[in-house]
Design a protein around this motif. Structure first.
Motif, PDB file in Angstrom:
ATOM      1  N   MET A  56       0.849  -1.189   0.000  1.00 49.24           N
ATOM      2  CA  MET A  56       0.000   0.000   0.000  1.00 49.24           C
ATOM      3  C   MET A  56       0.880   1.234   0.000  1.00 49.24           C
ATOM      4  SD  MET A  56      -2.762   1.245   2.855  1.00 49.24           S
ATOM      5  CE  MET A  56      -1.570   1.209   4.152  1.00 49.24           C
ATOM      6  N   ILE A  57       0.612   2.156  -0.910  1.00 49.16           N
ATOM      7  CA  ILE A  57       1.385   3.380  -0.975  1.00 49.16           C
ATOM      8  C   ILE A  57       0.451   4.539  -0.677  1.00 49.16           C
ATOM      9  CG2 ILE A  57       2.743   4.902  -2.449  1.00 49.16           C
ATOM     10  CD1 ILE A  57       3.576   2.466  -4.029  1.00 49.16           C
ATOM     11  N   GLU A  91     -10.925   5.496  -8.204  1.00 49.53           N
ATOM     12  CA  GLU A  91     -11.598   5.223  -6.935  1.00 49.53           C
ATOM     13  C   GLU A  91     -13.093   5.447  -7.111  1.00 49.53           C
ATOM     14  OE1 GLU A  91     -10.185   3.950  -4.423  1.00 49.53           O
ATOM     15  OE2 GLU A  91      -8.074   4.553  -4.350  1.00 49.53           O
ATOM     16  N   PRO A  92     -13.917   4.874  -6.227  1.00 47.44           N
ATOM     17  CA  PRO A  92     -15.355   5.144  -6.299  1.00 47.44           C
ATOM     18  C   PRO A  92     -15.607   6.650  -6.307  1.00 47.44           C
ATOM     19  CG  PRO A  92     -14.920   3.403  -4.725  1.00 47.44           C
ATOM     20  CD  PRO A  92     -13.575   3.950  -5.128  1.00 47.44           C
ATOM     21  N   CYS A  93     -16.519   7.094  -7.148  1.00 45.72           N
ATOM     22  CA  CYS A  93     -16.711   8.535  -7.332  1.00 45.72           C
ATOM     23  C   CYS A  93     -18.196   8.885  -7.363  1.00 45.72           C
ATOM     24  CB  CYS A  93     -16.041   8.990  -8.631  1.00 45.72           C
ATOM     25  SG  CYS A  93     -16.148  10.762  -8.962  1.00 45.72           S
ATOM     26  N   SER A  94     -18.559   9.911  -6.613  1.00 42.16           N
ATOM     27  CA  SER A  94     -19.877  10.535  -6.676  1.00 42.16           C
ATOM     28  C   SER A  94     -19.660  12.014  -6.903  1.00 42.16           C
ATOM     29  CB  SER A  94     -20.653  10.316  -5.366  1.00 42.16           C
ATOM     30  OG  SER A  94     -20.835   8.943  -5.095  1.00 42.16           O
ATOM     31  N   SER A 120      -2.923  16.922  -3.725  1.00 42.11           N
ATOM     32  CA  SER A 120      -3.042  15.501  -4.048  1.00 42.11           C
ATOM     33  C   SER A 120      -4.459  15.197  -4.530  1.00 42.11           C
ATOM     34  CB  SER A 120      -2.705  14.632  -2.828  1.00 42.11           C
ATOM     35  OG  SER A 120      -3.603  14.893  -1.772  1.00 42.11           O
ATOM     36  N   SER A 121      -4.589  14.125  -5.288  1.00 45.35           N
ATOM     37  CA  SER A 121      -5.884  13.718  -5.822  1.00 45.35           C
ATOM     38  C   SER A 121      -6.306  12.410  -5.175  1.00 45.35           C
ATOM     39  CB  SER A 121      -5.798  13.548  -7.345  1.00 45.35           C
ATOM     40  OG  SER A 121      -6.973  12.947  -7.845  1.00 45.35           O
ATOM     41  N   VAL A 122      -7.330  12.470  -4.346  1.00 42.18           N
ATOM     42  CA  VAL A 122      -7.733  11.287  -3.593  1.00 42.18           C
ATOM     43  C   VAL A 122      -8.453  10.269  -4.467  1.00 42.18           C
ATOM     44  CG1 VAL A 122     -10.005  12.118  -2.850  1.00 42.18           C
ATOM     45  CG2 VAL A 122      -8.711  10.580  -1.366  1.00 42.18           C
ATOM     46  N   LEU A 123      -9.005  10.705  -5.596  1.00 43.28           N
ATOM     47  CA  LEU A 123      -9.753   9.790  -6.464  1.00 43.28           C
ATOM     48  C   LEU A 123      -8.914   9.204  -7.593  1.00 43.28           C
ATOM     49  CD1 LEU A 123     -13.192  11.650  -6.826  1.00 43.28           C
ATOM     50  CD2 LEU A 123     -12.475   9.975  -5.106  1.00 43.28           C
ATOM     51  N   SER A 124      -7.696   9.677  -7.757  1.00 43.24           N
ATOM     52  CA  SER A 124      -6.860   9.222  -8.878  1.00 43.24           C
ATOM     53  C   SER A 124      -6.239   7.854  -8.634  1.00 43.24           C
ATOM     54  CB  SER A 124      -5.736  10.222  -9.117  1.00 43.24           C
ATOM     55  OG  SER A 124      -4.810  10.194  -8.042  1.00 43.24           O
ATOM     56  N   GLY A 125      -6.239   7.412  -7.391  1.00 38.83           N
ATOM     57  CA  GLY A 125      -5.581   6.162  -7.040  1.00 38.83           C
ATOM     58  C   GLY A 125      -4.221   6.368  -6.409  1.00 38.83           C
ATOM     59  N   ALA A 136      -3.350   8.080  -3.851  1.00 36.91           N
ATOM     60  CA  ALA A 136      -3.377   8.076  -2.393  1.00 36.91           C
ATOM     61  C   ALA A 136      -3.679   6.700  -1.815  1.00 36.91           C
ATOM     62  CB  ALA A 136      -4.405   9.089  -1.879  1.00 36.91           C
ATOM     63  N   GLY A 137      -4.116   5.768  -2.645  1.00 35.92           N
ATOM     64  CA  GLY A 137      -4.417   4.426  -2.161  1.00 35.92           C
ATOM     65  C   GLY A 137      -5.627   4.378  -1.256  1.00 35.92           C
ATOM     66  N   LEU A 138      -6.686   5.107  -1.613  1.00 36.68           N
ATOM     67  CA  LEU A 138      -7.870   5.208  -0.756  1.00 36.68           C
ATOM     68  C   LEU A 138      -8.509   3.853  -0.474  1.00 36.68           C
ATOM     69  CD1 LEU A 138     -10.087   6.804   0.695  1.00 36.68           C
ATOM     70  CD2 LEU A 138     -11.106   7.285  -1.554  1.00 36.68           C
ATOM     71  N   SER A 139      -8.839   3.111  -1.519  1.00 38.54           N
ATOM     72  CA  SER A 139      -9.475   1.793  -1.316  1.00 38.54           C
ATOM     73  C   SER A 139      -8.531   0.836  -0.599  1.00 38.54           C
ATOM     74  CB  SER A 139      -9.898   1.200  -2.666  1.00 38.54           C
ATOM     75  OG  SER A 139     -10.909   1.984  -3.271  1.00 38.54           O
ATOM     76  N   ALA A 140      -7.251   0.902  -0.952  1.00 38.78           N
ATOM     77  CA  ALA A 140      -6.271   0.042  -0.285  1.00 38.78           C
ATOM     78  C   ALA A 140      -6.170   0.379   1.199  1.00 38.78           C
ATOM     79  CB  ALA A 140      -4.903   0.191  -0.956  1.00 38.78           C
ATOM     80  N   PHE A 141      -6.251   1.653   1.518  1.00 38.00           N
ATOM     81  CA  PHE A 141      -6.207   2.080   2.917  1.00 38.00           C
ATOM     82  C   PHE A 141      -7.373   1.476   3.694  1.00 38.00           C
ATOM     83  CE2 PHE A 141      -7.783   4.953   6.190  1.00 38.00           C
ATOM     84  CZ  PHE A 141      -6.649   5.166   6.972  1.00 38.00           C
ATOM     85  N   LEU A 142      -8.573   1.561   3.158  1.00 35.38           N
ATOM     86  CA  LEU A 142      -9.742   1.034   3.855  1.00 35.38           C
ATOM     87  C   LEU A 142      -9.695  -0.489   3.954  1.00 35.38           C
ATOM     88  CD1 LEU A 142     -12.471   3.404   2.390  1.00 35.38           C
ATOM     89  CD2 LEU A 142     -11.487   3.433   4.693  1.00 35.38           C
ATOM     90  N   SER A 143      -9.090  -1.136   2.964  1.00 36.63           N
ATOM     91  CA  SER A 143      -8.908  -2.585   3.046  1.00 36.63           C
ATOM     92  C   SER A 143      -7.888  -2.952   4.123  1.00 36.63           C
ATOM     93  CB  SER A 143      -8.451  -3.141   1.695  1.00 36.63           C
ATOM     94  OG  SER A 143      -9.447  -2.971   0.709  1.00 36.63           O
TER      95      SER A 143
END
Length: 407
Positions: free
Chosen positions: A1-2, A43-46, A79-84, A86-93
């Motif tokens: 995870m990065i 990343e999931p986006c709304s 930084s862009s949290v939705l670009s991948g 930041a590792g958003l989904s990986a962080f939550l996993s």
């Protein structure tokens, strides 16, 4: 995870917190109408429209039925949290206990979808060329960039301000019928916590936080002291070209690279730091310098650099001096803030949740723990410190101990 994070060198500005307007779906007439559909994300986006502008965010519903929600902020700015990245989904996993109990929201920074004019791009390039050469035109170049990119008058929104961030959290919460009770912030996330009604939250976790409330001189001095051991191992380099790089590697890049070493993970630091410090790995020195300044092409800078300036300069105390040479890491940190001379400042004290857990490290050269402790030493809030032995500012080591308190 990065988990990637960027330099944060400002101090919180407290502006009036407005009530959130009623949210709506994008209709194509917004000031900035880039939607999740028109610009894909990793990343999931709304998306949601607020004050005539489309804003994008990630929403992760909890495993169970609950309104309790955590705002997750990886800091930056830039930084862009939705670009991948930041590792958003990986962080939550990696930290599944969060999603088992709480909904999670994370908001994309505005620079990612803000249109940039050719004049603004050219002004950024002119500024970078001037700061790199420590030119006599540096102040004029910095001021020109501030004006042409709408940084001072907020005619363009690259980074967040307190009112916008606060209103977005309220609007998103209203759409999904959420109750925000917790906050997890990394680095500049401590400033974003202060954008909210922090005292109404049950808890907050701040990982390697920026010491909201410090002044610019104290910050630069503390960071320079934290890097003293690295600087002591530096060997001088002569300017030299590197294959595939459009600009030669100079002392400017060398000191910039040492500043950027603070963001590398442990293995990357171990693998690359020696060649950076002794000047034998010019290619790596160039890469790290470019990462710090967000340079690409020849003298082009990412619009993320505008977000960094707009948000940090507006929240910093004091006016940076003018550097006449790049001969230290302190010179690099000061040079990065020259545009702040043209951006209005409004500084205020930090805010905390009812209970706040703080992860920090003595080895962190970006947000030195001693400065964090001294800045927040008189806080009336309940603060719990967890010390990490990891050097990297990007590390989330120690977060588990804080999560155990609240999750």
């Amino acid at each position: 995870m990065i988990i990637m994070s960027l330099v944060a060198t400002g101090v919180l500005a407290c502006t009036a917190k407005q009530e959130a307007p009623s949210p709506s779906r994008g209709d194509g007439n917004a000031k900035t109408s880039v939607t999740c559909e028109s610009q894909k994300t990793r990343e999931p986006c709304s998306d949601i429209v607020m004050d005539g502008r489309t804003w994008r965010y990630a929403y992760f519903p909890a495993a169970g039925n609950t309104a309790e929600t955590v705002v997750l902020d990886f800091g930056g700015p830039g930084s862009s949290v939705l670009s991948g990245e930041a590792g958003l989904s990986a962080f939550l996993s990696a930290f599944p206990s969060i999603g088992r109990r709480y909904n999670v929201i994370a908001i994309e920074e505005p620079w990612v979808t803000e249109p940039q004019s050719p004049e603004c791009r050219q002004a950024q390039a002119t500024y970078y060329a001037a700061v790199r050469a420590v030119s006599a035109t540096l102040v004029d170049a910095a001021t020109g960039m501030v004006e042409r990119c709408g940084l001072a008058d907020n005619s363009q929104r690259w980074g967040f301000d307190a009112s916008t961030y606060h209103s977005l959290v309220k609007a998103i919460s209203a759409r999904h019928q959420l109750a925000v009770t917790g906050f997890i912030g990394h680095s500049w996330g401590s400033v974003r916590l202060s954008y909210l009604d922090a005292a109404t939250l049950d808890w907050a976790i701040l990982v390697r936080p920026f010491p909201t409330g410090t002044d610019r001189n104290s910050l630069i001095a503390a960071r320079a002291e934290a890097m003293a051991g690295l600087v002591a191992d530096m060997q001088p380099i002569d300017a030299a070209g590197v294959p595939g790089r459009s600009l030669p590697v100079t002392a400017f890049d060398h000191y910039s690279a040492v500043v950027d070493l603070g963001y590398l993970g442990s293995k990357s630091f171990d693998d690359t730091s020696q060649g950076v410090l002794d000047g034998t790995d010019l290619a790596q020195i160039g890469r790290l310098s470019d990462s710090l300044w967000k340079r690409f092409g020849r003298e082009s800078l990412s619009p993320g650099a505008l977000a960094q300036l707009q948000e940090t300069c507006a929240n910093i105390g004091g006016v940076p001096g003018v550097v006449d040479d790049i001969g230290s890491v302190a010179d690099v940190l000061t040079a990065m803030q020259v545009p702040c001379q043209a951006i209005p400042v409004a500084q205020a004290a930090p805010e905390f949740a009812t209970s706040t857990c703080i992860v920090a490290s003595q080895l962190d050269t970006v947000t030195p723990v001693d400065l964090v402790r001294s800045t927040w030493g008189s806080a009336a809030a309940e603060l719990h410190f967890v010390e990490s032995a990891q050097r990297s500012h990007s590390s989330f080591d120690g977060l588990e101990k804080c999560l155990a308190k609240y999750v």
